[in-house]
Design a protein around this motif. Sequence first.
Motif, PDB file in Angstrom:
ATOM      1  N   ASP A  79      38.817  43.655  48.504  1.00  0.00           N
ATOM      2  CA  ASP A  79      39.912  44.552  48.138  1.00  0.00           C
ATOM      3  C   ASP A  79      40.814  43.807  47.173  1.00  0.00           C
ATOM      4  O   ASP A  79      41.862  43.282  47.541  1.00  0.00           O
ATOM      5  CB  ASP A  79      40.678  44.980  49.392  1.00  0.00           C
ATOM      6  CG  ASP A  79      41.734  46.047  49.081  1.00  0.00           C
ATOM      7  OD1 ASP A  79      41.733  46.570  47.944  1.00  0.00           O
ATOM      8  OD2 ASP A  79      42.560  46.337  49.968  1.00  0.00           O
ATOM      9  N   ILE A  80      40.371  43.743  45.911  1.00  0.00           N
ATOM     10  CA  ILE A  80      41.070  42.953  44.897  1.00  0.00           C
ATOM     11  C   ILE A  80      41.781  43.904  43.942  1.00  0.00           C
ATOM     12  O   ILE A  80      41.158  44.677  43.214  1.00  0.00           O
ATOM     13  CB  ILE A  80      40.102  42.034  44.138  1.00  0.00           C
ATOM     14  CG1 ILE A  80      39.333  41.148  45.133  1.00  0.00           C
ATOM     15  CG2 ILE A  80      40.861  41.168  43.148  1.00  0.00           C
ATOM     16  CD1 ILE A  80      38.301  40.270  44.506  1.00  0.00           C
ATOM     17  N   ALA A  81      43.098  43.843  43.982  1.00  0.00           N
ATOM     18  CA  ALA A  81      43.938  44.730  43.170  1.00  0.00           C
ATOM     19  C   ALA A  81      43.762  44.423  41.686  1.00  0.00           C
ATOM     20  O   ALA A  81      43.229  43.365  41.312  1.00  0.00           O
ATOM     21  CB  ALA A  81      45.398  44.554  43.592  1.00  0.00           C
ATOM     22  N   PRO A  82      44.213  45.321  40.808  1.00  0.00           N
ATOM     23  CA  PRO A  82      44.088  45.081  39.368  1.00  0.00           C
ATOM     24  C   PRO A  82      44.645  43.716  38.961  1.00  0.00           C
ATOM     25  O   PRO A  82      45.757  43.350  39.338  1.00  0.00           O
ATOM     26  CB  PRO A  82      44.894  46.230  38.757  1.00  0.00           C
ATOM     27  CG  PRO A  82      44.763  47.340  39.755  1.00  0.00           C
ATOM     28  CD  PRO A  82      44.791  46.657  41.088  1.00  0.00           C
ATOM     29  N   HIS A  83      43.823  42.993  38.202  1.00  0.00           N
ATOM     30  CA  HIS A  83      44.195  41.666  37.732  1.00  0.00           C
ATOM     31  C   HIS A  83      43.616  41.472  36.338  1.00  0.00           C
ATOM     32  O   HIS A  83      42.656  42.142  35.952  1.00  0.00           O
ATOM     33  CB  HIS A  83      43.691  40.584  38.706  1.00  0.00           C
ATOM     34  CG  HIS A  83      42.221  40.632  38.929  1.00  0.00           C
ATOM     35  ND1 HIS A  83      41.628  41.522  39.833  1.00  0.00           N
ATOM     36  CD2 HIS A  83      41.194  39.929  38.376  1.00  0.00           C
ATOM     37  CE1 HIS A  83      40.322  41.343  39.818  1.00  0.00           C
ATOM     38  NE2 HIS A  83      40.028  40.392  38.947  1.00  0.00           N
ATOM     39  N   PRO A  84      44.173  40.555  35.546  1.00  0.00           N
ATOM     40  CA  PRO A  84      43.798  40.442  34.134  1.00  0.00           C
ATOM     41  C   PRO A  84      42.717  39.401  33.890  1.00  0.00           C
ATOM     42  O   PRO A  84      42.459  38.532  34.724  1.00  0.00           O
ATOM     43  CB  PRO A  84      45.111  39.976  33.494  1.00  0.00           C
ATOM     44  CG  PRO A  84      45.704  39.072  34.556  1.00  0.00           C
ATOM     45  CD  PRO A  84      45.331  39.700  35.876  1.00  0.00           C
ATOM     46  N   HIS A  85      42.104  39.485  32.702  1.00  0.00           N
ATOM     47  CA  HIS A  85      41.201  38.442  32.223  1.00  0.00           C
ATOM     48  C   HIS A  85      41.364  38.306  30.711  1.00  0.00           C
ATOM     49  O   HIS A  85      41.608  39.301  30.004  1.00  0.00           O
ATOM     50  CB  HIS A  85      39.740  38.783  32.519  1.00  0.00           C
ATOM     51  CG  HIS A  85      39.368  38.657  33.965  1.00  0.00           C
ATOM     52  ND1 HIS A  85      39.325  37.456  34.621  1.00  0.00           N
ATOM     53  CD2 HIS A  85      39.002  39.594  34.879  1.00  0.00           C
ATOM     54  CE1 HIS A  85      38.962  37.645  35.877  1.00  0.00           C
ATOM     55  NE2 HIS A  85      38.762  38.940  36.065  1.00  0.00           N
ATOM     56  N   THR A  86      41.189  37.073  30.225  1.00  0.00           N
ATOM     57  CA  THR A  86      41.088  36.824  28.788  1.00  0.00           C
ATOM     58  C   THR A  86      39.994  35.795  28.547  1.00  0.00           C
ATOM     59  O   THR A  86      39.719  34.941  29.400  1.00  0.00           O
ATOM     60  CB  THR A  86      42.399  36.252  28.197  1.00  0.00           C
ATOM     61  OG1 THR A  86      42.679  34.981  28.817  1.00  0.00           O
ATOM     62  CG2 THR A  86      43.574  37.185  28.406  1.00  0.00           C
ATOM     63  N   GLY A  87      39.356  35.884  27.376  1.00  0.00           N
ATOM     64  CA  GLY A  87      38.454  34.837  26.920  1.00  0.00           C
ATOM     65  C   GLY A  87      37.152  34.684  27.668  1.00  0.00           C
ATOM     66  O   GLY A  87      36.522  33.620  27.601  1.00  0.00           O
ATOM     67  N   LEU A  88      36.702  35.751  28.376  1.00  0.00           N
ATOM     68  CA  LEU A  88      35.507  35.591  29.206  1.00  0.00           C
ATOM     69  C   LEU A  88      34.777  36.904  29.406  1.00  0.00           C
ATOM     70  O   LEU A  88      35.265  37.977  29.055  1.00  0.00           O
ATOM     71  CB  LEU A  88      35.889  34.995  30.566  1.00  0.00           C
ATOM     72  CG  LEU A  88      36.940  35.718  31.423  1.00  0.00           C
ATOM     73  CD1 LEU A  88      36.372  36.915  32.156  1.00  0.00           C
ATOM     74  CD2 LEU A  88      37.566  34.761  32.430  1.00  0.00           C
ATOM     75  N   GLN A  89      33.586  36.788  29.996  1.00  0.00           N
ATOM     76  CA  GLN A  89      32.852  37.927  30.531  1.00  0.00           C
ATOM     77  C   GLN A  89      32.658  37.699  32.022  1.00  0.00           C
ATOM     78  O   GLN A  89      32.380  36.570  32.454  1.00  0.00           O
ATOM     79  CB  GLN A  89      31.486  38.086  29.849  1.00  0.00           C
ATOM     80  CG  GLN A  89      31.574  38.491  28.383  1.00  0.00           C
ATOM     81  CD  GLN A  89      30.201  38.671  27.755  1.00  0.00           C
ATOM     82  OE1 GLN A  89      29.414  37.732  27.695  1.00  0.00           O
ATOM     83  NE2 GLN A  89      29.908  39.865  27.275  1.00  0.00           N
ATOM     84  N   THR A  90      32.814  38.741  32.819  1.00  0.00           N
ATOM     85  CA  THR A  90      32.550  38.654  34.250  1.00  0.00           C
ATOM     86  C   THR A  90      31.184  39.269  34.535  1.00  0.00           C
ATOM     87  O   THR A  90      30.830  40.306  33.973  1.00  0.00           O
ATOM     88  CB  THR A  90      33.619  39.379  35.084  1.00  0.00           C
ATOM     89  OG1 THR A  90      33.570  40.784  34.797  1.00  0.00           O
ATOM     90  CG2 THR A  90      35.012  38.845  34.776  1.00  0.00           C
TER      91      THR A  90
END
Length: 329
Positions: A79-90
């Motif tokens: 249950d992971i709430a909205p969070h950001p990412h930069t510079g990567l692929q998940t």
Amino acid sequence: MSNVETEPAELRCGALVDDGRPAGAPLVDVLSAREVPLGGPRAMRVRRTLPQRARTLIGAWCFADHYGPNQVTTSGGMDIAPHPHTGLQTVSWLFSGEIEHRDSLGTRALIRPGEMNLMTGGYGICHSEVSTPHTTVIHGVQLWVALPEEHRNAGRDFQHYVPEPVRIDGAEVRVFLGSLAGNASPVRTFTPLLGAEITLAPRAATTLPVDTAFEHGLLVDSGDVRLLDTVLRPAELGYVSCGADALTVVNESDAPARVILLGGPPFEEEIVMWWNFIGRSHEGIVRAREEWQAASDRFGAVEGFPGARLPAPALPNAIITPRRNPPRR
């Protein structure tokens, strides 16, 4: 998945050896996992093998979380709430359970066992990950890929892929990125990569031709597995440097064994990695954090999530320095 670790783990076998390996040294370095809670009083715990102090990347793979099998009634599930990412692929890959993914592209997608979700968050993206109500057991891996300088501000993107299983020499292979065992994934990446699930029959052995320009990591989910000259236990990751043209994998167990094989050419750029951001400087990380906290358009918003976004943690009282793998000898 959101990164909450502050103290990466060490190599089980000691100092890393790349090229110029001493005579008689093992061909495989063993990276042990560190257990990390994802946050909250009923936090789901994950086993993290990348990054570590001694090894930041394998190819462009820079983050590896391995979790489960967790009973949702006990762990609360994902249950992971909205969070950001930069510079990567998940890269999300499941062994059991089901997860709903939502992102600021407007994507709403399910991921199930044997399926891959790949999300690109170059300049900025945000997403949520929640196990579905009928999921009773959650089990899988969450992986990150560092984007090279030329593409680290790439636009938002999402790809879903279901690889067909390929059977060879007592093993079943599902190639979700790159090519292996005569099968190739059509999924787009910004550097050459290999990602595959391999399930070995009891006591089976298989030899897989691989690219000599790649370094490789074998993450064991279940069973005791011999990679070349080294036995790996569940949750361990075996590292093999460039130059190998084949990898022999042997299931030393009386039950099926399952592993994830990762690979790619060495990623020579230094990266600055903090929380969910990958950049090239301390200042770039500070700026990304400020923009997330300010709900900047850089990351957009996840629609339909029943709750608040994850706030960014406090920055350390020090300059975040670039990291890379030790120089090859």
